[in-house]
Design a protein around this motif. Structure first.
Motif, short mmCIF file in Angstrom:
data_model
loop_
_atom_site.label_atom_id
_atom_site.label_comp_id
_atom_site.label_asym_id
_atom_site.label_seq_id
_atom_site.Cartn_x
_atom_site.Cartn_y
_atom_site.Cartn_z
N VAL A 178 0.92 -1.20 -0.10
CA VAL A 178 0.15 0.14 -0.06
C VAL A 178 0.83 1.24 0.04
CG1 VAL A 178 -1.96 -1.12 1.03
CG2 VAL A 178 -0.08 -0.18 2.53
N SER A 179 2.16 0.94 -0.72
CA SER A 179 3.12 2.19 -0.28
C SER A 179 2.73 3.36 -1.45
CB SER A 179 4.49 1.61 -0.64
OG SER A 179 4.35 1.26 -2.07
N ALA A 220 -1.14 3.95 8.74
CA ALA A 220 -1.00 4.99 9.88
C ALA A 220 -0.71 6.41 9.50
CB ALA A 220 0.09 4.30 11.05
N GLU A 221 0.00 6.31 8.59
CA GLU A 221 0.55 7.81 8.16
C GLU A 221 -0.43 8.49 7.15
OE1 GLU A 221 4.49 6.88 6.15
OE2 GLU A 221 5.36 6.47 7.93
N ARG A 222 -1.21 7.51 6.27
CA ARG A 222 -1.94 8.39 5.26
C ARG A 222 -3.44 8.19 5.57
NH1 ARG A 222 1.83 6.74 0.14
NH2 ARG A 222 3.94 7.47 1.12
N THR A 223 -3.84 7.17 6.33
CA THR A 223 -5.19 7.18 6.75
C THR A 223 -5.58 7.06 8.35
OG1 THR A 223 -5.15 4.58 6.68
CG2 THR A 223 -5.71 5.60 4.61
N PRO A 224 -5.02 8.22 8.94
CA PRO A 224 -5.13 8.29 10.19
C PRO A 224 -6.49 8.18 10.88
CG PRO A 224 -4.62 10.38 9.48
CD PRO A 224 -4.80 9.48 8.41
N LEU A 275 1.49 -6.94 12.19
CA LEU A 275 0.23 -5.91 12.41
C LEU A 275 0.66 -4.72 13.33
CD1 LEU A 275 -2.17 -8.67 13.14
CD2 LEU A 275 -2.02 -7.42 10.95
N GLU A 276 1.94 -4.76 13.89
CA GLU A 276 2.05 -3.60 14.98
C GLU A 276 2.03 -2.23 14.68
OE1 GLU A 276 5.60 -2.95 18.09
OE2 GLU A 276 5.65 -4.84 16.67
N PRO A 277 2.18 -1.95 13.23
CA PRO A 277 1.93 -0.51 12.96
C PRO A 277 0.47 -0.20 12.93
CG PRO A 277 3.46 -1.48 11.18
CD PRO A 277 2.88 -2.56 12.07
N LEU A 278 -0.28 -0.96 13.01
CA LEU A 278 -1.69 -0.79 13.22
C LEU A 278 -2.11 -0.06 14.66
CD1 LEU A 278 -3.65 -3.68 11.18
CD2 LEU A 278 -2.74 -1.37 10.36
N ASN A 325 -5.80 -9.81 -1.93
CA ASN A 325 -4.58 -9.16 -2.68
C ASN A 325 -3.21 -9.89 -2.10
OD1 ASN A 325 -5.34 -6.59 -4.40
ND2 ASN A 325 -6.24 -6.27 -2.44
N ARG A 326 -2.29 -9.48 -2.37
CA ARG A 326 -0.89 -10.11 -2.02
C ARG A 326 0.07 -9.24 -1.12
NH1 ARG A 326 1.15 -11.21 -7.92
NH2 ARG A 326 2.83 -12.44 -6.89
N ILE A 327 -0.62 -8.59 -0.19
CA ILE A 327 -0.10 -7.83 0.83
C ILE A 327 0.75 -8.46 1.87
CG2 ILE A 327 -0.17 -5.75 2.26
CD1 ILE A 327 -2.72 -4.94 0.46
N SER A 328 2.00 -8.34 2.18
CA SER A 328 2.50 -8.99 3.22
C SER A 328 3.06 -8.22 4.39
CB SER A 328 3.49 -9.91 2.69
OG SER A 328 4.65 -9.18 1.98
N GLY A 329 3.24 -6.90 4.48
CA GLY A 329 3.61 -5.87 5.14
C GLY A 329 3.55 -4.40 4.69
N GLY A 330 4.21 -3.79 5.22
CA GLY A 330 4.16 -2.19 4.97
C GLY A 330 3.12 -1.64 5.37
N LEU A 331 2.38 -1.94 6.44
CA LEU A 331 1.19 -1.41 7.12
C LEU A 331 1.51 -0.20 7.80
CD1 LEU A 331 -0.72 -4.49 8.39
CD2 LEU A 331 -0.94 -3.45 5.95
N GLU A 332 2.59 0.27 8.06
CA GLU A 332 2.79 1.44 8.51
C GLU A 332 2.39 2.86 7.77
OE1 GLU A 332 6.63 0.15 6.32
OE2 GLU A 332 5.29 -0.60 8.04
#
Length: 207
Positions: free
Chosen positions: A9-10, A36-40, A58-61, A26-33
């Motif tokens: 989702v970069s 937090a930055e763009r959909t607060p 899931l920690e960035p959530l 989809n094929r998302i495996s990470g990068g969930l931070e």
């Protein structure tokens, strides 16, 4: 963005008002931070059917304080021992995980706030207000048209009265002519027409 072969989702734009995000299949495996930055203000997140394998992913959530519902159906992470307890511990702001709360109570079928029902109500109320404004404008226009028609009628009546007065003056002149002696009447008619009386012409010749 369901089933569009997303790997991350970069490239997600900044959406401060977004509340519900569908990223399933989809094929998302990470990068969930990035979320937090763009959909607060996100409240509902669906990541079911992706490649998420670890709880730590899931920690960035944790940085989404308003996140109440998270779906991870068909992700490998759901196969871990104590999966549900671990997620609720990691994300204390969550109310529902995979459609159930921590006490295994099922979530309601729909959330008006997340589904945008409230926004629809506001939109409908806005439309009703516009319709009322339009009706008022139409009423004002109708009143102006009626006033214009009344003014035209008054002008026509005034013209008819003036014509009647002129006709009355002509009638009075005709009546006055009728009262004159026959010779005087004929002389007056000749004067009106710009001709001289033949008797006057004979008098002039004698002179």
């Amino acid at each position: 963005m369901i089933n569009v072969n997303l790997l991350s989702v970069s490239n997600l734009p900044k959406l401060n008002k977004l509340r519900k995000l569908e990223l399933s299949d989809n094929r998302i495996s990470g990068g969930l931070e990035v979320l937090a930055e763009r959909t607060p203000n996100l409240t509902h997140l669906n990541l079911s059917g992706n490649k998420i394998k670890d709880i730590n992913t899931l920690e960035p959530l944790k940085k989404l304080p308003n996140l109440h519902s998270l779906d991870l159906f068909n992700c490998e992470v759901t196969m871990l021992i104590n999966y549900r307890e671990s997620v609720f511990t990691l994300l204390p702001q969550l109310t529902y995980l995979d459609g159930f709360d921590a006490d295994d109570q099922e979530a309601p079928d729909s959330d008006p706030e997340a589904d945008g029902d409230g926004l629809e109500d506001e939109y409908e109320n806005g439309e009703e207000g516009e319709e009322e404004d339009d009706d008022e404008e139409e009423d004002d226009l109708d009143e102006e048209v009626i006033d214009d028609e009344e003014d035209e009628d008054d002008d026509l009546e005034g013209e008819e009265e003036e014509d009647g007065e002129e006709d009355g003056e002509d009638d009075e002149e005709d009546e006055a002519d009728d009262d004159l002696p026959r010779g005087e009447k004929r002389k007056r008619n000749l004067e009106d027409e710009g001709e001289e009386d033949p008797e006057d012409e004979e008098d002039d010749e004698d002179d």
